[in-house]
Motif scaffolding. Sequence first.
Motif, mmCIF file in Angstrom:
data_model
loop_
_atom_site.group_PDB
_atom_site.id
_atom_site.type_symbol
_atom_site.label_atom_id
_atom_site.label_comp_id
_atom_site.label_asym_id
_atom_site.label_seq_id
_atom_site.Cartn_x
_atom_site.Cartn_y
_atom_site.Cartn_z
ATOM 1 N N TYR A 151 9.501 -0.760 6.518
ATOM 2 C CA TYR A 151 8.945 -0.720 5.163
ATOM 3 C C TYR A 151 7.438 -0.999 5.185
ATOM 4 C CZ TYR A 151 13.456 -0.586 2.696
ATOM 5 O OH TYR A 151 14.671 -0.209 2.182
ATOM 6 N N HIS A 152 7.033 -1.996 5.962
ATOM 7 C CA HIS A 152 5.617 -2.359 6.037
ATOM 8 C C HIS A 152 4.791 -1.191 6.564
ATOM 9 C CE1 HIS A 152 2.156 -4.066 8.420
ATOM 10 N NE2 HIS A 152 1.882 -4.477 7.206
ATOM 11 N N ASN A 153 5.252 -0.571 7.653
ATOM 12 C CA ASN A 153 4.468 0.498 8.288
ATOM 13 C C ASN A 153 4.385 1.749 7.432
ATOM 14 O OD1 ASN A 153 3.843 -0.981 10.603
ATOM 15 N ND2 ASN A 153 5.739 -0.407 11.617
ATOM 16 N N VAL A 154 5.486 2.121 6.792
ATOM 17 C CA VAL A 154 5.434 3.314 5.954
ATOM 18 C C VAL A 154 4.513 3.073 4.753
ATOM 19 C CG1 VAL A 154 7.411 2.889 4.428
ATOM 20 C CG2 VAL A 154 6.821 5.214 5.051
ATOM 21 N N GLY A 155 4.468 1.845 4.254
ATOM 22 C CA GLY A 155 3.548 1.519 3.164
ATOM 23 C C GLY A 155 2.099 1.674 3.572
ATOM 24 N N ILE A 156 1.779 1.266 4.815
ATOM 25 C CA ILE A 156 0.407 1.407 5.321
ATOM 26 C C ILE A 156 -0.012 2.875 5.349
ATOM 27 C CG2 ILE A 156 -1.072 1.119 7.355
ATOM 28 C CD1 ILE A 156 -0.512 -1.504 6.003
ATOM 29 N N VAL A 157 0.898 3.734 5.841
ATOM 30 C CA VAL A 157 0.581 5.165 5.936
ATOM 31 C C VAL A 157 0.455 5.781 4.545
ATOM 32 C CG1 VAL A 157 1.320 7.407 6.838
ATOM 33 C CG2 VAL A 157 1.717 5.334 8.171
ATOM 34 N N LEU A 158 1.351 5.401 3.634
ATOM 35 C CA LEU A 158 1.281 5.930 2.263
ATOM 36 C C LEU A 158 -0.010 5.513 1.574
ATOM 37 C CD1 LEU A 158 4.989 5.316 1.254
ATOM 38 C CD2 LEU A 158 3.855 7.548 1.330
ATOM 39 N N ARG A 159 -0.481 4.317 1.868
ATOM 40 C CA ARG A 159 -1.758 3.857 1.320
ATOM 41 C C ARG A 159 -2.892 4.753 1.802
ATOM 42 N NH1 ARG A 159 -4.167 0.669 -2.669
ATOM 43 N NH2 ARG A 159 -5.683 -0.764 -1.833
ATOM 44 N N ARG A 160 -2.844 5.131 3.080
ATOM 45 C CA ARG A 160 -3.860 6.049 3.619
ATOM 46 C C ARG A 160 -3.771 7.419 2.954
ATOM 47 N NH1 ARG A 160 -3.959 5.914 10.092
ATOM 48 N NH2 ARG A 160 -5.390 7.652 9.637
ATOM 49 N N LEU A 161 -2.569 7.798 2.537
ATOM 50 C CA LEU A 161 -2.379 9.072 1.842
ATOM 51 C C LEU A 161 -2.701 8.964 0.357
ATOM 52 C CD1 LEU A 161 0.965 10.185 3.544
ATOM 53 C CD2 LEU A 161 -1.227 11.394 3.689
ATOM 54 N N LYS A 162 -3.168 7.773 -0.073
ATOM 55 C CA LYS A 162 -3.515 7.512 -1.475
ATOM 56 C C LYS A 162 -2.300 7.640 -2.400
ATOM 57 C CE LYS A 162 -8.305 8.973 -0.793
ATOM 58 N NZ LYS A 162 -8.732 7.598 -0.508
ATOM 59 N N ARG A 163 -1.138 7.328 -1.867
ATOM 60 C CA ARG A 163 0.089 7.306 -2.684
ATOM 61 C C ARG A 163 0.465 5.842 -2.897
ATOM 62 N NH1 ARG A 163 3.343 11.412 1.037
ATOM 63 N NH2 ARG A 163 5.151 10.731 -0.183
ATOM 64 N N ASP A 164 -0.396 5.167 -3.660
ATOM 65 C CA ASP A 164 -0.309 3.712 -3.776
ATOM 66 C C ASP A 164 0.962 3.230 -4.459
ATOM 67 O OD1 ASP A 164 -2.711 3.752 -2.548
ATOM 68 O OD2 ASP A 164 -3.878 2.933 -4.210
ATOM 69 N N ARG A 165 1.407 3.945 -5.465
ATOM 70 C CA ARG A 165 2.602 3.494 -6.186
ATOM 71 C C ARG A 165 3.832 3.546 -5.292
ATOM 72 N NH1 ARG A 165 3.051 6.286 -11.973
ATOM 73 N NH2 ARG A 165 4.787 4.813 -12.067
ATOM 74 N N VAL A 166 3.904 4.572 -4.439
ATOM 75 C CA VAL A 166 5.032 4.662 -3.518
ATOM 76 C C VAL A 166 4.914 3.573 -2.447
ATOM 77 C CG1 VAL A 166 6.369 6.204 -2.039
ATOM 78 C CG2 VAL A 166 5.030 7.157 -3.914
ATOM 79 N N ALA A 167 3.679 3.333 -1.984
ATOM 80 C CA ALA A 167 3.458 2.260 -1.003
ATOM 81 C C ALA A 167 3.912 0.924 -1.584
ATOM 82 C CB ALA A 167 1.983 2.201 -0.617
ATOM 83 N N ARG A 168 3.550 0.680 -2.841
ATOM 84 C CA ARG A 168 3.968 -0.569 -3.496
ATOM 85 C C ARG A 168 5.488 -0.700 -3.509
ATOM 86 N NH1 ARG A 168 5.283 -1.078 -8.718
ATOM 87 N NH2 ARG A 168 3.887 0.562 -9.472
ATOM 88 N N MET A 169 6.186 0.407 -3.755
ATOM 89 C CA MET A 169 7.643 0.371 -3.800
ATOM 90 C C MET A 169 8.220 -0.078 -2.446
ATOM 91 S SD MET A 169 10.279 3.556 -4.323
ATOM 92 C CE MET A 169 9.909 4.182 -2.673
ATOM 93 N N TYR A 170 7.672 0.467 -1.358
ATOM 94 C CA TYR A 170 8.178 0.105 -0.023
ATOM 95 C C TYR A 170 7.859 -1.356 0.305
ATOM 96 C CZ TYR A 170 9.623 4.812 1.277
ATOM 97 O OH TYR A 170 10.282 6.011 1.350
ATOM 98 N N TRP A 171 6.633 -1.794 0.004
ATOM 99 C CA TRP A 171 6.281 -3.186 0.282
ATOM 100 C C TRP A 171 7.112 -4.147 -0.556
ATOM 101 C CZ3 TRP A 171 0.496 -1.561 0.179
ATOM 102 C CH2 TRP A 171 0.123 -1.130 1.465
ATOM 103 N N GLN A 172 7.415 -3.745 -1.788
ATOM 104 C CA GLN A 172 8.252 -4.601 -2.634
ATOM 105 C C GLN A 172 9.669 -4.696 -2.079
ATOM 106 O OE1 GLN A 172 7.116 -6.469 -5.426
ATOM 107 N NE2 GLN A 172 9.039 -7.423 -4.782
#
Length: 431
Positions: A151-172
Amino acid sequence: MDTLGKKIRTLRRKHKLTQQALADGIVTASMISQIESDRATPSAALLQHIARRLHVDSSFFESDLLDKSDELQNYRTARNLIDRELYAEAISLLQTLSWPLSPQFKAEVVYNEMANCYIKLGKLDDACRMYESVIQAGYEKNDIATTVHGYHNVGIVLRRLKRDRVARMYWQRAADLLEQNPDIQMPVAVRIYSNLGRIYLDERNWQSARETYQEALSLMNRFGGNFDTAKVYQGLSCALMQLQEFDLALAYIDTAIAINVTAQNIKGAAKCRINRSVILRTAQRYHEALEYVQSLRSSVSDKDDLLMLAIHHELALIYWYVDDYEGVLAESDMALRRSSIAPEVEAELRLLRARIHVMNGSVEFALREIERGRRLLAAGPPTSLWLAFQDVRRQCWLKSGREHDAIAECMAEAEQLVSTDRKPTNQNISA
C-alpha cells in the motif's frame, strides 16, 4: 498443471506412504514436505532415490526438474541484470517465469523487483500494477507487513502520477491495517502518516492534516531512526496556522528550523523560515513578518531562484497588508523576472498589481495585468483567485464608464455559480 512437488505427493499417497516413510534413510521428513510444497528442489541423486521408492523411473520427473532449474537460472540472471541496471532485460526474463509463480519463489519479492524495474524505466502504471500484486500476495498469506508495504509503495507511485486522491486511499488503507494490528511494529508507518498529512494539507483538510502529522510524530518518538522529522514539524505547523493556532504553529516551525540547522540542511532551514514569515503574516503580525523576511533576504544567494522567488512573493504580500504599494510593485516585479515562478504565484502577484493600478487610476495597466493573470488559471469551476480577477475587472469597467458590461458580467457569474452549485470564496461581487 501438476508441479514436481504435487506429482511426488500424489504418487506417495497412491502407495500409501507417509512423508517419514518416503524420507527414511535418505533425507528428513521435513525436506520431503518442502519438496512436495515446491519450496525446495531435490538434487538429481535425491530424485532418483525418491523415484525408486515410488516405483517409477527417474525420467518421469526429469522435465519438471529441468523446468524448475531453468526458471531458477532465469531468475538469478534477472537479478544480475538488475544489479547491472539493465532493467528492461531483467523484466523480460522475469516475465518468463511461470505465472502464477511457483512456490519456490516468493511472489511478493518478484513483484517488488519488477515494480522497481518499471519505476527505473519510467513505466509508473506498470509499477502500480506490480505493487497491486504485492498487496494481493500479502492478503493471500495473511502477511500484514507485506500488504502495508505494498500500500505504501503504490501510494508513492500514484503521487508521482499526480493521482493524489487515489494515493490517499491506499495510504489510508495501510494506516487502517496498522490500527487493526497494533502488535505489528512497522517504522514505515511514520512515512505513511507523513504522506497522508501532506495530502490533507494539499486538500485543505486542516484538521485531518493536524491529526495525521501528530500521529507521525508519536510514531517517530516510538521508533526513533532516520526520518525527515523537520518536514513533519513543518507540515504540522502549516495545519495549525490554518486552524489559527499561531503560537503553537510558530513553536513547531521553530523546531523544524532547528532540526534543519543541526543537520546543515541550509535550503530546508530557509524554506521553514519563509513558512515562519507566512505564519506571522497570517496572524496579522505584519511588521514582525516584514522585519523577519528582510533579515532572510541577506542570507539567501540571488542565484537560488526558488528561495529568492519565495522571498519576493512573501514581501509583496506583506507590503500589500501594510499599504506600501510601491513595495508591492517593486517586489512583484523582481519575482516576475524569475524563471521558476509557478502559474498560481504569478497570477496572485498580477492580481495585486492590477488592484494597485486600479487605485492609481491606471485602468489600461490594470486590464493588462488581469488578462495576463487570467490566462494562468486552470480551466474548471471558478476559484477564489478567478473571482478576484473578475471583481477587479468590473472595477476597471466602472472607472471607464462601462457599467452595462459590469452588470452583465455579474449576472453571468451568478448564473455560473448557481449552475455549478459552488459557493464563492470571495463574497464581495461588486458592480
